[in-house]
Design a protein around this motif. Sequence first.
Motif, PDB file in Angstrom:
ATOM      1  N   THR A   1       0.825  -1.207   0.000  1.00 49.99           N
ATOM      2  CA  THR A   1       0.000   0.000   0.000  1.00 49.99           C
ATOM      3  C   THR A   1       0.860   1.257   0.000  1.00 49.99           C
ATOM      4  N   PHE A   2       1.914   1.256   0.813  1.00 48.46           N
ATOM      5  CA  PHE A   2       2.828   2.401   0.888  1.00 48.46           C
ATOM      6  C   PHE A   2       3.524   2.616  -0.451  1.00 48.46           C
ATOM      7  N   ALA A   3       4.033   1.535  -1.033  1.00 47.13           N
ATOM      8  CA  ALA A   3       4.751   1.634  -2.304  1.00 47.13           C
ATOM      9  C   ALA A   3       3.833   2.099  -3.428  1.00 47.13           C
ATOM     10  N   GLN A   4       2.638   1.570  -3.455  1.00 47.95           N
ATOM     11  CA  GLN A   4       1.677   1.981  -4.485  1.00 47.95           C
ATOM     12  C   GLN A   4       1.285   3.447  -4.324  1.00 47.95           C
ATOM     13  N   GLY A   5       1.162   3.891  -3.070  1.00 44.62           N
ATOM     14  CA  GLY A   5       0.817   5.283  -2.811  1.00 44.62           C
ATOM     15  C   GLY A   5       1.898   6.228  -3.300  1.00 44.62           C
ATOM     16  N   LEU A   6       3.165   5.861  -3.088  1.00 43.12           N
ATOM     17  CA  LEU A   6       4.273   6.695  -3.557  1.00 43.12           C
ATOM     18  C   LEU A   6       4.297   6.774  -5.080  1.00 43.12           C
ATOM     19  N   GLN A   7       4.071   5.636  -5.737  1.00 45.96           N
ATOM     20  CA  GLN A   7       4.082   5.634  -7.197  1.00 45.96           C
ATOM     21  C   GLN A   7       2.927   6.470  -7.744  1.00 45.96           C
ATOM     22  N   LYS A   8       1.771   6.338  -7.132  1.00 43.51           N
ATOM     23  CA  LYS A   8       0.601   7.100  -7.570  1.00 43.51           C
ATOM     24  C   LYS A   8       0.817   8.601  -7.383  1.00 43.51           C
ATOM     25  N   ALA A   9       1.560   8.967  -6.320  1.00 39.93           N
ATOM     26  CA  ALA A   9       1.821  10.380  -6.043  1.00 39.93           C
ATOM     27  C   ALA A   9       2.922  10.946  -6.939  1.00 39.93           C
ATOM     28  N   GLY A  10       3.563  10.077  -7.719  1.00 43.24           N
ATOM     29  CA  GLY A  10       4.557  10.539  -8.682  1.00 43.24           C
ATOM     30  C   GLY A  10       5.978  10.599  -8.159  1.00 43.24           C
ATOM     31  N   TYR A  11       6.301   9.777  -7.151  1.00 45.32           N
ATOM     32  CA  TYR A  11       7.662   9.811  -6.601  1.00 45.32           C
ATOM     33  C   TYR A  11       8.693   9.369  -7.634  1.00 45.32           C
ATOM     34  N   ALA A  12       8.341   8.399  -8.468  1.00 46.15           N
ATOM     35  CA  ALA A  12       9.274   7.884  -9.474  1.00 46.15           C
ATOM     36  C   ALA A  12       8.538   7.630 -10.785  1.00 46.15           C
ATOM     37  N   THR A  13       9.320   7.568 -11.883  1.00 44.95           N
ATOM     38  CA  THR A  13       8.720   7.360 -13.208  1.00 44.95           C
ATOM     39  C   THR A  13       8.673   5.894 -13.617  1.00 44.95           C
ATOM     40  N   ASP A  14       9.386   5.031 -12.893  1.00 41.24           N
ATOM     41  CA  ASP A  14       9.424   3.604 -13.212  1.00 41.24           C
ATOM     42  C   ASP A  14       8.024   3.006 -13.010  1.00 41.24           C
ATOM     43  N   PRO A  15       7.436   2.410 -14.058  1.00 43.11           N
ATOM     44  CA  PRO A  15       6.101   1.827 -13.927  1.00 43.11           C
ATOM     45  C   PRO A  15       6.043   0.642 -12.966  1.00 43.11           C
ATOM     46  N   ASP A  16       7.185   0.018 -12.692  1.00 45.83           N
ATOM     47  CA  ASP A  16       7.243  -1.119 -11.772  1.00 45.83           C
ATOM     48  C   ASP A  16       7.795  -0.712 -10.401  1.00 45.83           C
ATOM     49  N   TYR A  17       7.822   0.586 -10.141  1.00 49.47           N
ATOM     50  CA  TYR A  17       8.426   1.097  -8.904  1.00 49.47           C
ATOM     51  C   TYR A  17       7.781   0.501  -7.663  1.00 49.47           C
ATOM     52  N   ALA A  18       6.465   0.449  -7.622  1.00 49.50           N
ATOM     53  CA  ALA A  18       5.749  -0.036  -6.438  1.00 49.50           C
ATOM     54  C   ALA A  18       6.085  -1.500  -6.142  1.00 49.50           C
ATOM     55  N   VAL A  19       6.138  -2.316  -7.168  1.00 53.28           N
ATOM     56  CA  VAL A  19       6.438  -3.740  -6.984  1.00 53.28           C
ATOM     57  C   VAL A  19       7.856  -3.931  -6.451  1.00 53.28           C
ATOM     58  N   LYS A  20       8.797  -3.207  -7.042  1.00 49.13           N
ATOM     59  CA  LYS A  20      10.195  -3.318  -6.631  1.00 49.13           C
ATOM     60  C   LYS A  20      10.403  -2.813  -5.204  1.00 49.13           C
ATOM     61  N   LEU A  21       9.782  -1.669  -4.891  1.00 50.59           N
ATOM     62  CA  LEU A  21       9.939  -1.091  -3.562  1.00 50.59           C
ATOM     63  C   LEU A  21       9.315  -1.982  -2.492  1.00 50.59           C
ATOM     64  N   ALA A  22       8.130  -2.518  -2.766  1.00 50.05           N
ATOM     65  CA  ALA A  22       7.466  -3.404  -1.805  1.00 50.05           C
ATOM     66  C   ALA A  22       8.325  -4.627  -1.510  1.00 50.05           C
ATOM     67  N   ARG A  23       8.985  -5.138  -2.524  1.00 48.89           N
ATOM     68  CA  ARG A  23       9.863  -6.300  -2.351  1.00 48.89           C
ATOM     69  C   ARG A  23      11.039  -5.939  -1.436  1.00 48.89           C
ATOM     70  N   THR A  24      11.606  -4.763  -1.635  1.00 49.09           N
ATOM     71  CA  THR A  24      12.728  -4.320  -0.807  1.00 49.09           C
ATOM     72  C   THR A  24      12.286  -4.070   0.631  1.00 49.09           C
ATOM     73  N   ILE A  25      11.090  -3.520   0.798  1.00 52.62           N
ATOM     74  CA  ILE A  25      10.560  -3.284   2.150  1.00 52.62           C
ATOM     75  C   ILE A  25      10.411  -4.605   2.893  1.00 52.62           C
ATOM     76  N   ASN A  26       9.859  -5.597   2.241  1.00 52.57           N
ATOM     77  CA  ASN A  26       9.663  -6.899   2.890  1.00 52.57           C
ATOM     78  C   ASN A  26      10.999  -7.539   3.268  1.00 52.57           C
ATOM     79  N   THR A  27      12.021  -7.341   2.435  1.00 46.99           N
ATOM     80  CA  THR A  27      13.354  -7.844   2.769  1.00 46.99           C
ATOM     81  C   THR A  27      13.897  -7.136   4.009  1.00 46.99           C
ATOM     82  N   THR A  28      13.722  -5.821   4.053  1.00 45.82           N
ATOM     83  CA  THR A  28      14.200  -5.035   5.193  1.00 45.82           C
ATOM     84  C   THR A  28      13.517  -5.457   6.488  1.00 45.82           C
ATOM     85  N   VAL A  29      12.215  -5.623   6.426  1.00 46.89           N
ATOM     86  CA  VAL A  29      11.451  -6.032   7.606  1.00 46.89           C
ATOM     87  C   VAL A  29      11.920  -7.403   8.092  1.00 46.89           C
TER      88      VAL A  29
END
Length: 286
Positions: free
Chosen positions: A251-279
């Motif tokens: 949800t956090f990653a999708q919200g950032l992508q929707k708000a225009g944080y990055a131009t990568d269309p797969d940004y939310a998927v990649k970021l969510a994966r990294t968050i889960n690794t960190t956790v």
Amino acid sequence: MRFNPPTLSGNSLSTDTRSLDALRASAARDPKAQIKETAKQFEALFMQEVMKSMRAATLSSGMLDNAGSQMGTEMLDQQFATKMTGLPGGLSDAITRQLQRQMGVSPDTDKTAATQALPQLAKKNVAPHVQDFILKHDGAAKEAQASTGIPASFMIAQAAHESGWGKREILNKDGSTSHNVFGIKATAGWTGKTTEVQTTEYIDGRLQKVTAKFRAYDSYADAFKDYAKLLGSNERYKDVVAKAGTGSAETFAQGLQKAGYATDPDYAVKLARTINTTVRVQRALA
């Protein structure tokens, strides 16, 4: 600036007034780093004295001894002393803790405890550079969490994703790091330091190389503070910040992508994966 080395009095570490004043002056910008460096310098001197005492207690043949051999022996002893300096749990750690108390600097208790857990993480197939990155930015992320409500793990993960776990940091012209681990660009309203580098952006659905101006900071802590300020004060991230504390990584990653944080269309998927690794790593550290 060099300091007069601390002296050992009985079983405690003490410093003269001038040494402590010098430490305070040079440690104004980064007290923890300066204290650790001073502690290492003291330990190196101490280890050199130990090596010298050991040499003095060893019988010399006298057959091949001369000024040149003595110099070589002293240089070798210095190398040995350097290699034995700064080891975990060594003298420099004890000196660091004592100086931190004298300087009124809070010790890195969380990081020390986490470092002790690293051997266990290695058994769980967690790469060393991932461990190091999380430990390195844990304190700054927790401070930013206190001001925004965004979980520290989310912020560390985003910094990891943007910088390739610290391996692809944005650099200044002289090759030094800009400390900008979040990839925040220098917009018209930014009045701080900047650095201009070539990056890749998705433009009209196509990945292209462009030259862009990014913000530069004096420290990673400043980068986390600016990131927290950016998300906390920008209206377009308002919904993301509001839901970050109770929402999922996705949800956090999708919200950032929707708000225009990055131009990568797969940004939310990649970021969510990294968050889960960190956790996952942070749970192993707990």
